[in-house]
Design a protein around this motif. Structure first.
Motif, short mmCIF file in Angstrom:
data_model
loop_
_atom_site.label_atom_id
_atom_site.label_comp_id
_atom_site.label_asym_id
_atom_site.label_seq_id
_atom_site.Cartn_x
_atom_site.Cartn_y
_atom_site.Cartn_z
N TRP A 1 1.10 -1.39 0.33
CA TRP A 1 -0.18 0.10 0.01
C TRP A 1 0.69 0.96 -0.06
O TRP A 1 0.94 1.96 -0.77
N GLN A 2 2.39 1.39 0.83
CA GLN A 2 3.04 2.14 0.61
C GLN A 2 3.42 2.62 -0.97
O GLN A 2 3.28 3.67 -0.33
N PHE A 3 4.05 1.90 -1.69
CA PHE A 3 4.36 1.85 -3.20
C PHE A 3 2.74 2.76 -4.18
O PHE A 3 2.62 3.51 -4.63
N ALA A 4 1.30 1.95 -3.56
CA ALA A 4 0.53 1.89 -4.51
C ALA A 4 -0.11 4.47 -4.07
O ALA A 4 -0.58 4.84 -5.22
N VAL A 5 0.59 3.98 -2.78
CA VAL A 5 -0.13 5.80 -2.37
C VAL A 5 0.85 6.68 -3.05
O VAL A 5 1.08 8.22 -3.50
N GLY A 6 2.54 6.11 -2.96
CA GLY A 6 3.49 7.07 -3.34
C GLY A 6 2.95 7.76 -4.22
O GLY A 6 2.70 8.17 -5.11
N ALA A 7 3.04 5.89 -5.99
CA ALA A 7 2.80 6.24 -6.94
C ALA A 7 1.11 7.41 -7.65
O ALA A 7 1.54 7.79 -8.40
N VAL B 1 0.02 11.24 -17.49
CA VAL B 1 -0.18 10.09 -16.82
C VAL B 1 0.36 8.63 -16.92
O VAL B 1 0.82 7.82 -16.18
N GLY B 2 0.46 7.78 -18.01
CA GLY B 2 1.02 6.99 -18.31
C GLY B 2 2.70 6.77 -18.14
O GLY B 2 3.37 6.27 -18.15
N TYR B 3 2.96 7.65 -18.24
CA TYR B 3 4.44 7.56 -18.73
C TYR B 3 5.23 8.18 -17.25
O TYR B 3 6.21 7.24 -16.73
N SER B 4 4.46 9.12 -16.86
CA SER B 4 5.08 9.07 -15.29
C SER B 4 4.93 7.99 -14.64
O SER B 4 5.42 7.44 -13.88
N LEU B 5 4.04 7.34 -15.01
CA LEU B 5 3.44 5.73 -14.28
C LEU B 5 4.56 4.58 -14.30
O LEU B 5 5.10 3.88 -13.84
N ASN B 6 4.93 4.85 -15.41
CA ASN B 6 5.50 3.83 -16.34
C ASN B 6 7.12 4.19 -14.98
O ASN B 6 7.95 3.15 -14.94
N ASP B 7 7.21 5.59 -15.42
CA ASP B 7 8.97 5.72 -14.20
C ASP B 7 8.99 5.40 -13.34
O ASP B 7 9.74 4.98 -12.91
N THR B 8 7.79 5.53 -12.65
CA THR B 8 7.72 5.30 -11.21
C THR B 8 7.78 4.00 -10.91
O THR B 8 7.91 3.64 -9.84
N VAL B 9 6.80 3.09 -11.56
CA VAL B 9 6.97 1.10 -11.38
C VAL B 9 8.17 1.31 -11.62
O VAL B 9 8.80 0.38 -10.92
N VAL B 10 9.36 2.02 -13.19
CA VAL B 10 10.54 1.04 -12.87
C VAL B 10 11.14 1.11 -11.30
O VAL B 10 12.08 0.19 -11.07
N VAL B 11 10.89 2.53 -10.92
CA VAL B 11 11.60 2.77 -10.22
C VAL B 11 11.38 1.90 -8.84
O VAL B 11 12.35 1.58 -7.41
N TYR B 12 10.58 1.71 -8.57
CA TYR B 12 9.48 1.05 -7.61
C TYR B 12 10.35 -0.25 -7.36
O TYR B 12 9.92 -0.66 -6.63
N ASP B 13 10.40 -0.93 -9.13
CA ASP B 13 10.37 -2.38 -8.92
C ASP B 13 12.14 -1.89 -8.64
O ASP B 13 11.94 -2.96 -7.50
N ARG B 14 12.30 -1.32 -8.73
CA ARG B 14 14.24 -1.83 -8.23
C ARG B 14 13.96 -1.28 -7.11
O ARG B 14 15.00 -2.08 -6.22
#
Length: 316
Positions: free
Chosen positions: A161-167, A201-214
């Motif tokens: 949930w912390q990642f979801a709220v942050g994104a 929204v899509g671009y920002s989300l994609n970049d955020t998910v890459v960082v979050y995965d790492r």
């Protein structure tokens, strides 16, 4: 053959030390956006306001703005905006709504043809009635809201949930500042602007998910590091990919902004801003939010290990 490295492999930049600057800065910019929105307002195009847009091109020589403005005003259809674009022989005229009927808009077009077709070619005519413009406002707003809700649902199942709220915070941050960009620059806000916002929204989300995965991967690997140091390691490890993606996207959008013309002007300029702000938010907003939300080192891996152990115990 040695591969090109935009960012050295041993980069150890301390991004998290700037979170005490990035959060207040973003908060101030968000507040200014709200103030600009309610004081200056948006430069809504005819997609949202309704009305008639006519693009003219002089058959010979340059367009005479003063004569066009005077003749358009004498037609009796209210205030008209006249401006050049592209070249000195090209003119754009914008008329407001003419009553509540589509027939009134068509009467305006007929009158404009009679007044200008001798000296000018009609290259483009767009007519949007009051009913259509209202539907476009509702559809555009609904599209943005549904996109944000979809992001929230996806991230809620994809991460803790912390990642979801942050994104979601980072995505809303990008949306708000993009609205502020339109209010500040007074670039026309139309349906292509809505497309730009959804793309951002899509671009920002994609970049955020890459960082979050790492970050999630590093949480399993470096359990003894502090959360801030671990996030720095994760961001530095993805920095080369982030820079490459942002630069190549920026160059493509810059070409669109220069050579694309006025039709996609609002899209290309908004996307350039969105790429910059989306890259910033994924590093300086989405990542440090995890610190303030209390994300724990190794919590996800420990939960997975407990679930796996429970499954093994229950197995026959």
């Amino acid at each position: 053959m040695r591969l090109l490295r935009l960012v050295p492999d041993d980069t150890k930049f301390g991004f998290m030390q700037y979170r005490r600057v990035s959060f207040p800065l973003s908060a101030i910019l968000s507040i200014l956006t709200v103030v600009l929105f309610f004081t200056v307002g948006m430069n809504f195009g005819i997609d949202f306001r309704g009305g008639t847009l006519i693009e003219l091109q002089a058959k010979s020589g340059e367009a005479d703005l003063a004569a066009i403005r005077a003749k358009a005003g004498s037609l009796g259809f209210g205030d008209v905006e006249v401006q050049t674009f592209g070249g000195p022989d090209q003119v754009l005229m914008r008329f407001g709504l003419q009553g509540d009927s589509e027939q009134a808009q068509q009467s305006l077009v007929s009158a404009a043809r009679g007044a200008f077709e001798t000296d000018y070619d009609f290259r483009r005519i767009e007519v949007v009635g009051p009913r259509v413009s209202g539907e476009l406002v509702q559809s555009g707003t609904l599209g943005v809201v549904v996109a944000v809700i979809g992001v929230l649902i996806y991230l809620w199942f994809r991460f803790e949930w912390q990642f979801a709220v942050g994104a979601v915070i980072a995505t809303l941050h990008d949306l708000v500042l993009t609205i502020g960009f339109f209010a500040l620059t007074q670039i026309e806000f139309n349906m292509t602007s809505i497309a730009a916002i959804l793309t951002i929204v899509g671009y920002s989300l994609n970049d955020t998910v890459v960082v979050y995965d790492r970050i999630r991967e590093m949480m399993r690997k470096y359990k003894r590091l502090s959360i801030a140091d671990m996030i720095d390691v994760a961001i530095n490890s993805t920095l080369s990919r982030t820079v490459m993606t942002s630069v190549t996207t920026f160059l493509a959008l810059l070409a669109l902004a220069i050579y694309g013309g006025t039709v996609i002007e609002s899209f290309s300029y908004a996307m350039i801003f969105g790429v910059v702000i989306g890259t910033y938010s994924s590093i300086f907003i989405a990542a440090p939010v995890l610190i303030y939300l209390g994300a724990q080192m190794g919590s996800e891996s420990e939960a997975g290990e407990k679930a796996q152990a429970a499954a093994q115990r229950s197995a026959p």
